[in-house]
Design a protein around this motif. Structure first.
Motif, PDB file in Angstrom:
ATOM      1  N   VAL A  96     -15.576  26.416 -45.894  1.00 50.73           N
ATOM      2  CA  VAL A  96     -14.548  25.949 -44.958  1.00 50.73           C
ATOM      3  C   VAL A  96     -15.080  26.031 -43.531  1.00 50.73           C
ATOM      4  CG1 VAL A  96     -12.286  26.510 -43.981  1.00 50.73           C
ATOM      5  CG2 VAL A  96     -12.587  26.426 -46.454  1.00 50.73           C
ATOM      6  N   LYS A  97     -15.731  27.159 -43.211  1.00 55.20           N
ATOM      7  CA  LYS A  97     -16.308  27.309 -41.869  1.00 55.20           C
ATOM      8  C   LYS A  97     -17.377  26.255 -41.614  1.00 55.20           C
ATOM      9  CE  LYS A  97     -15.475  32.242 -41.331  1.00 55.20           C
ATOM     10  NZ  LYS A  97     -16.085  33.560 -41.290  1.00 55.20           N
ATOM     11  N   GLU A  98     -18.226  26.032 -42.636  1.00 55.07           N
ATOM     12  CA  GLU A  98     -19.255  25.012 -42.495  1.00 55.07           C
ATOM     13  C   GLU A  98     -18.634  23.642 -42.251  1.00 55.07           C
ATOM     14  OE1 GLU A  98     -21.899  25.006 -45.875  1.00 55.07           O
ATOM     15  OE2 GLU A  98     -22.412  27.113 -45.596  1.00 55.07           O
ATOM     16  N   LEU A  99     -17.602  23.379 -43.030  1.00 51.51           N
ATOM     17  CA  LEU A  99     -16.926  22.084 -42.851  1.00 51.51           C
ATOM     18  C   LEU A  99     -16.328  21.957 -41.449  1.00 51.51           C
ATOM     19  CD1 LEU A  99     -15.085  21.537 -46.241  1.00 51.51           C
ATOM     20  CD2 LEU A  99     -16.897  20.129 -45.299  1.00 51.51           C
ATOM     21  N   GLN A 100     -15.707  23.033 -41.002  1.00 52.14           N
ATOM     22  CA  GLN A 100     -15.114  22.991 -39.661  1.00 52.14           C
ATOM     23  C   GLN A 100     -16.184  22.806 -38.596  1.00 52.14           C
ATOM     24  OE1 GLN A 100     -12.891  26.642 -39.513  1.00 52.14           O
ATOM     25  NE2 GLN A 100     -11.092  25.756 -40.530  1.00 52.14           N
ATOM     26  N   GLU A 101     -17.288  23.530 -38.767  1.00 47.56           N
ATOM     27  CA  GLU A 101     -18.373  23.384 -37.800  1.00 47.56           C
ATOM     28  C   GLU A 101     -18.940  21.961 -37.818  1.00 47.56           C
ATOM     29  OE1 GLU A 101     -21.235  26.408 -38.724  1.00 47.56           O
ATOM     30  OE2 GLU A 101     -19.895  28.031 -38.093  1.00 47.56           O
ATOM     31  N   GLU A 102     -19.124  21.467 -39.030  1.00 46.55           N
ATOM     32  CA  GLU A 102     -19.654  20.109 -39.153  1.00 46.55           C
ATOM     33  C   GLU A 102     -18.667  19.094 -38.585  1.00 46.55           C
ATOM     34  OE1 GLU A 102     -22.601  18.733 -40.216  1.00 46.55           O
ATOM     35  OE2 GLU A 102     -23.305  20.808 -40.181  1.00 46.55           O
ATOM     36  N   ASN A 103     -17.417  19.327 -38.855  1.00 45.48           N
ATOM     37  CA  ASN A 103     -16.399  18.407 -38.323  1.00 45.48           C
ATOM     38  C   ASN A 103     -16.397  18.435 -36.793  1.00 45.48           C
ATOM     39  OD1 ASN A 103     -15.450  17.277 -40.670  1.00 45.48           O
ATOM     40  ND2 ASN A 103     -13.870  18.843 -40.965  1.00 45.48           N
ATOM     41  N   GLN A 104     -16.568  19.624 -36.239  1.00 42.24           N
ATOM     42  CA  GLN A 104     -16.582  19.713 -34.773  1.00 42.24           C
ATOM     43  C   GLN A 104     -17.828  19.050 -34.195  1.00 42.24           C
ATOM     44  OE1 GLN A 104     -16.151  23.827 -33.784  1.00 42.24           O
ATOM     45  NE2 GLN A 104     -13.965  23.878 -34.308  1.00 42.24           N
ATOM     46  N   LYS A 105     -18.974  19.230 -34.863  1.00 43.13           N
ATOM     47  CA  LYS A 105     -20.218  18.655 -34.364  1.00 43.13           C
ATOM     48  C   LYS A 105     -20.222  17.142 -34.505  1.00 43.13           C
ATOM     49  CE  LYS A 105     -23.349  22.473 -35.402  1.00 43.13           C
ATOM     50  NZ  LYS A 105     -24.498  22.870 -36.197  1.00 43.13           N
ATOM     51  N   HIS A 106     -19.761  16.723 -35.615  1.00 46.14           N
ATOM     52  CA  HIS A 106     -19.875  15.306 -35.910  1.00 46.14           C
ATOM     53  C   HIS A 106     -18.526  14.682 -36.215  1.00 46.14           C
ATOM     54  CE1 HIS A 106     -24.171  15.998 -36.226  1.00 46.14           C
ATOM     55  NE2 HIS A 106     -23.906  17.027 -37.039  1.00 46.14           N
ATOM     56  N   GLN A 107     -17.586  14.921 -35.394  1.00 48.67           N
ATOM     57  CA  GLN A 107     -16.237  14.432 -35.682  1.00 48.67           C
ATOM     58  C   GLN A 107     -16.251  12.953 -36.032  1.00 48.67           C
ATOM     59  OE1 GLN A 107     -13.638  15.306 -32.461  1.00 48.67           O
ATOM     60  NE2 GLN A 107     -12.796  17.074 -33.486  1.00 48.67           N
ATOM     61  N   ASN A 108     -16.860  12.191 -35.231  1.00 46.98           N
ATOM     62  CA  ASN A 108     -16.846  10.762 -35.479  1.00 46.98           C
ATOM     63  C   ASN A 108     -18.150  10.280 -36.108  1.00 46.98           C
ATOM     64  OD1 ASN A 108     -14.315  10.556 -34.389  1.00 46.98           O
ATOM     65  ND2 ASN A 108     -15.115  10.387 -32.307  1.00 46.98           N
ATOM     66  N   VAL A 133     -19.760  11.632 -38.958  1.00 50.62           N
ATOM     67  CA  VAL A 133     -19.976  11.967 -40.366  1.00 50.62           C
ATOM     68  C   VAL A 133     -19.768  10.697 -41.195  1.00 50.62           C
ATOM     69  CG1 VAL A 133     -19.160  13.340 -42.312  1.00 50.62           C
ATOM     70  CG2 VAL A 133     -19.188  14.303 -40.019  1.00 50.62           C
ATOM     71  N   PRO A 134     -20.754  10.429 -42.030  1.00 52.98           N
ATOM     72  CA  PRO A 134     -20.572   9.271 -42.892  1.00 52.98           C
ATOM     73  C   PRO A 134     -19.475   9.564 -43.930  1.00 52.98           C
ATOM     74  CG  PRO A 134     -22.877   9.986 -42.869  1.00 52.98           C
ATOM     75  CD  PRO A 134     -22.096  10.972 -42.096  1.00 52.98           C
ATOM     76  N   LYS A 135     -18.871   8.525 -44.367  1.00 52.32           N
ATOM     77  CA  LYS A 135     -17.749   8.632 -45.290  1.00 52.32           C
ATOM     78  C   LYS A 135     -18.172   9.303 -46.598  1.00 52.32           C
ATOM     79  CE  LYS A 135     -14.029   5.921 -47.204  1.00 52.32           C
ATOM     80  NZ  LYS A 135     -13.411   4.633 -47.322  1.00 52.32           N
TER      81      LYS A 135
END
Length: 182
Positions: A115-127, A129-131
């Motif tokens: 979950v933390k990784e996902l949140q970090e990744e989401n914050q880094k690459h909000q727009n 991240v490939p689908k």
């Protein structure tokens, strides 16, 4: 001589009479002793019969007591083997519970890390991240949540089994476990 013969005859008759009386008295005494001995024999035979009856009764009671003791020993041995089996099962269940708790903690840690990784990744690459990546992570998160739910369900089942085993053990042994004392 005739007078002498008559005197001897009289003396012999007198002596015979005295001896005859003595023998009659002795016969009477022996008959009385014989009667007493017959009464004693009858009494002793009745006593012997009574003792034989008591002996047979005692042997019967002994056999019954031996059978009862044998039955008790068999029940005790069966109960001890059941108790030993319950102890082994209890130890196995405790080990399973500990393992499942550890698995649950590991799964929760893994889930939290993901979950933390996902949140970090989401914050880094909000727009950015490939689908496909986003969908893969979403599926992974769903699998981890399923795994967590499954592990929690197994833990609850193991806890129920463990508590039932403890109750059964307590019922068999008559002792209270630390779980019940608390």
């Amino acid at each position: 001589l005739k007078a002498e013969s008559l005197g001897l005859m009289e003396e012999c008759t007198t002596q015979f009479y005295y001896e005859s009386e003595a023998l009659k008295a002795r016969v009477a005494a022996l008959e009385e002793e014989n009667t007493d001995l017959r009464e004693k024999v009858t009494t002793l035979q009745a006593h012997k019969t009574s003792l034989e009856t008591k002996y047979r009764d005692a042997r019967t009671k002994e056999a019954e007591a031996h059978e009862a003791n044998f039955t008790l020993v068999k029940k005790q041995q069966r109960t001890l083997s059941e108790l030993e089996a319950a102890r082994k099962t209890d130890a196995q269940l405790r080990a399973d519970v500990n393992r499942l708790q550890q698995d649950l903690k590991n799964a929760e840690t893994t889930i939290d890390n993901k979950v933390k990784e996902l949140q970090e990744e989401n914050q880094k690459h909000q727009n950015m991240v490939p689908k496909e990546v986003h969908m893969e992570l979403k599926e992974q998160l769903a699998r981890m949540k399923k795994l967590k739910d499954e592990l929690q369900r197994k833990l609850r089942l193991k806890d129920k089994d463990y508590n039932k085993l403890v109750r059964d053990y307590d019922a068999l042994s008559g002792h209270k476990t630390m779980t019940q004392i608390r």
